[in-house]
Scaffold this motif. Structure first.
Motif, mmCIF file in Angstrom:
data_model
loop_
_atom_site.group_PDB
_atom_site.id
_atom_site.type_symbol
_atom_site.label_atom_id
_atom_site.label_comp_id
_atom_site.label_asym_id
_atom_site.label_seq_id
_atom_site.Cartn_x
_atom_site.Cartn_y
_atom_site.Cartn_z
ATOM 1 N N ALA A 161 11.505 -38.916 -38.750
ATOM 2 C CA ALA A 161 11.644 -37.967 -37.646
ATOM 3 C C ALA A 161 11.653 -36.532 -38.158
ATOM 4 O O ALA A 161 11.065 -35.630 -37.541
ATOM 5 N N ALA A 221 8.592 -33.673 -37.228
ATOM 6 C CA ALA A 221 8.997 -32.611 -36.296
ATOM 7 C C ALA A 221 7.908 -31.535 -36.232
ATOM 8 O O ALA A 221 7.485 -31.000 -37.264
ATOM 9 N N ALA A 235 12.695 -29.238 -32.680
ATOM 10 C CA ALA A 235 12.618 -30.627 -33.144
ATOM 11 C C ALA A 235 13.070 -30.745 -34.597
ATOM 12 O O ALA A 235 13.757 -31.703 -34.964
ATOM 13 N N ARG A 236 12.731 -29.750 -35.423
ATOM 14 C CA ARG A 236 13.171 -29.791 -36.816
ATOM 15 C C ARG A 236 14.679 -29.656 -36.924
ATOM 16 O O ARG A 236 15.315 -30.345 -37.743
ATOM 17 N N ALA A 280 16.153 -32.972 -35.931
ATOM 18 C CA ALA A 280 15.889 -33.985 -36.952
ATOM 19 C C ALA A 280 16.742 -33.751 -38.196
ATOM 20 O O ALA A 280 17.228 -34.704 -38.815
#
Length: 370
Positions: free
Chosen positions: A201, A205, A210-211, A214
């Motif tokens: 994940a 990203a 999203a990073r 994650a």
């Protein structure tokens, strides 16, 4: 073209006659007889010269034709020779090219065979990679993969007496591997963990939100494994004060130490050391050196004990040798005394042998010896 010499001579004579007729036509006719005779003589001389020139021209033409024929033959022979050489060279070149083409085709076939074999191996490897992906997609299978890799590393470096797999620890718990080390530090537990989903994940990203999510999930997964190992496999009085968490993927280990220093620091505080296959090999080599040192110390203690016993035996042997020496000394003294007595006896015997027989009267009158 080659010209016939007779035809050339005839042509030259015809040309001379034509020239003579033209000269006669251009001159005025004189009635004088002497002039006519001189004219006839001149014409005859001219005709002779023309005939001589025709013969010379015919001879020169014949010689020229012969030279041209000889040159033609020489050129024909040279051309034939060069054509033969050229034909031979062309044949040799074609043969070499045919051999080279055959060799090239053979090499090409060999390389094609190698390429086919490599392609089949690549296809087999692709199948294995797909199978590995299927294995890693399942948590239980992924855990088994980490345990198998851990067992391979440990069993390949340490002796069988130095470790135990699926060893009991604490109240009915079992650890993937337990290193049997002497105190200190004591037995060290190693547990394999593989947080693959959170790492995938993190790698997948696409944007910053999203990073961030994650990264949090990856750090939380690692710290959850660290806490579980610290609580389950660090048992006071039974194991060492620290344990090892084995990550079977170098990429996950590199990502953790490169971008998550706070997670690594928290694992240090919890006394759980995170290792990868490479760092675990170095750790196991250190453990092997420690075990070797312990065995050497044990052997040194045994040697020292045997040396002490040997010194005691040497001391007893020295006492016995001393007693034997005293016996030898006493025996030597007794032998010396015996030698003294035997010397006296010998001397007395010698003196007795030297005495002369005297008469009885003299012996009777002689006073007794003191």
């Amino acid at each position: 073209m080659n010209l016939d010499p007779l035809a050339v001579a005839a042509l030259v004579a015809a040309a001379a006659a034509v020239v003579l007729v033209l000269v006669l036509l251009r001159r005025p006719i004189a009635a004088e007889g002497g002039a006519a005779e001189r004219m006839v003589e001149s014409q005859a001389a001219l005709a002779g010269r023309l005939a001589q020139m025709a013969e010379q021209s015919a001879a020169a033409q014949a010689a020229t034709a012969e030279r041209l024929a000889a040159q033609e033959r020489h050129i024909a022979e040279a051309v034939d020779l060069r054509l033969a050489r050229l034909t031979q060279l062309v044949g040799e070149t074609l043969e070499r090219n045919a051999q080279s083409a055959a060799t090239t085709l053979g090499d090409l076939q060999s390389r094609l065979a190698v390429i086919d074999a490599a392609q089949s191996k690549i296809a087999e490897l692709s199948t294995q990679v797909v199978q590995l992906q299927d294995i890693l997609s399942n948590k239980q299978a992924r855990g088994a993969f980490g345990e198998v890799q851990l067992e391979a590393l440990v069993s390949g470096i340490l002796p069988p007496s130095a470790y135990a797999f699926q060893a009991p620890v604490g109240d009915g718990r079992r650890v993937d591997c337990l290193l049997q080390l002497p105190n200190p530090p004591g037995a060290i537990a190693i547990d394999a963990k593989f947080p693959l989903e959170s790492w995938h994940a993190l790698r997948a990203a696409a944007d910053e939100p999203a990073r961030v999510a994650a990264r949090r999930a990856f750090a939380a997964a690692i710290l959850a494994h660290v806490r579980a190992i610290a609580e389950r496999y660090i048992v006071p009085g039974e194991t060492a004060e620290s344990a090892l968490m084995f990550l079977p993927a170098e990429a996950v280990y590199a990502e953790l130490h490169a971008n998550f220093p706070e997670v690594v620091e928290k694992s240090f505080l919890a006394r759980v050391w995170i290792v990868s296959p490479t760092t675990l090999m170095a750790t196991l080599n250190t453990v092997r050196a420690v075990l070797k040192d312990v065995r050497m110390r044990e052997q040194a203690g045994i040697v020292q004990k045997e040396v002490r016993l040997l010194l005691d035996d040497v001391g007893r042997l020295d006492d016995r040798v001393g007693k034997l020496q005293r016996h030898f000394d006493q025996t030597a003294e007794d032998i010396r005394q015996i030698r003294i007595s035997t010397d006296k006896v010998t001397k007395r015997g010698e003196r007795i042998g030297e005495l002369e027989v005297e008469d009885a009267a003299a012996l009777a009158l002689r006073p007794p010896a003191a």
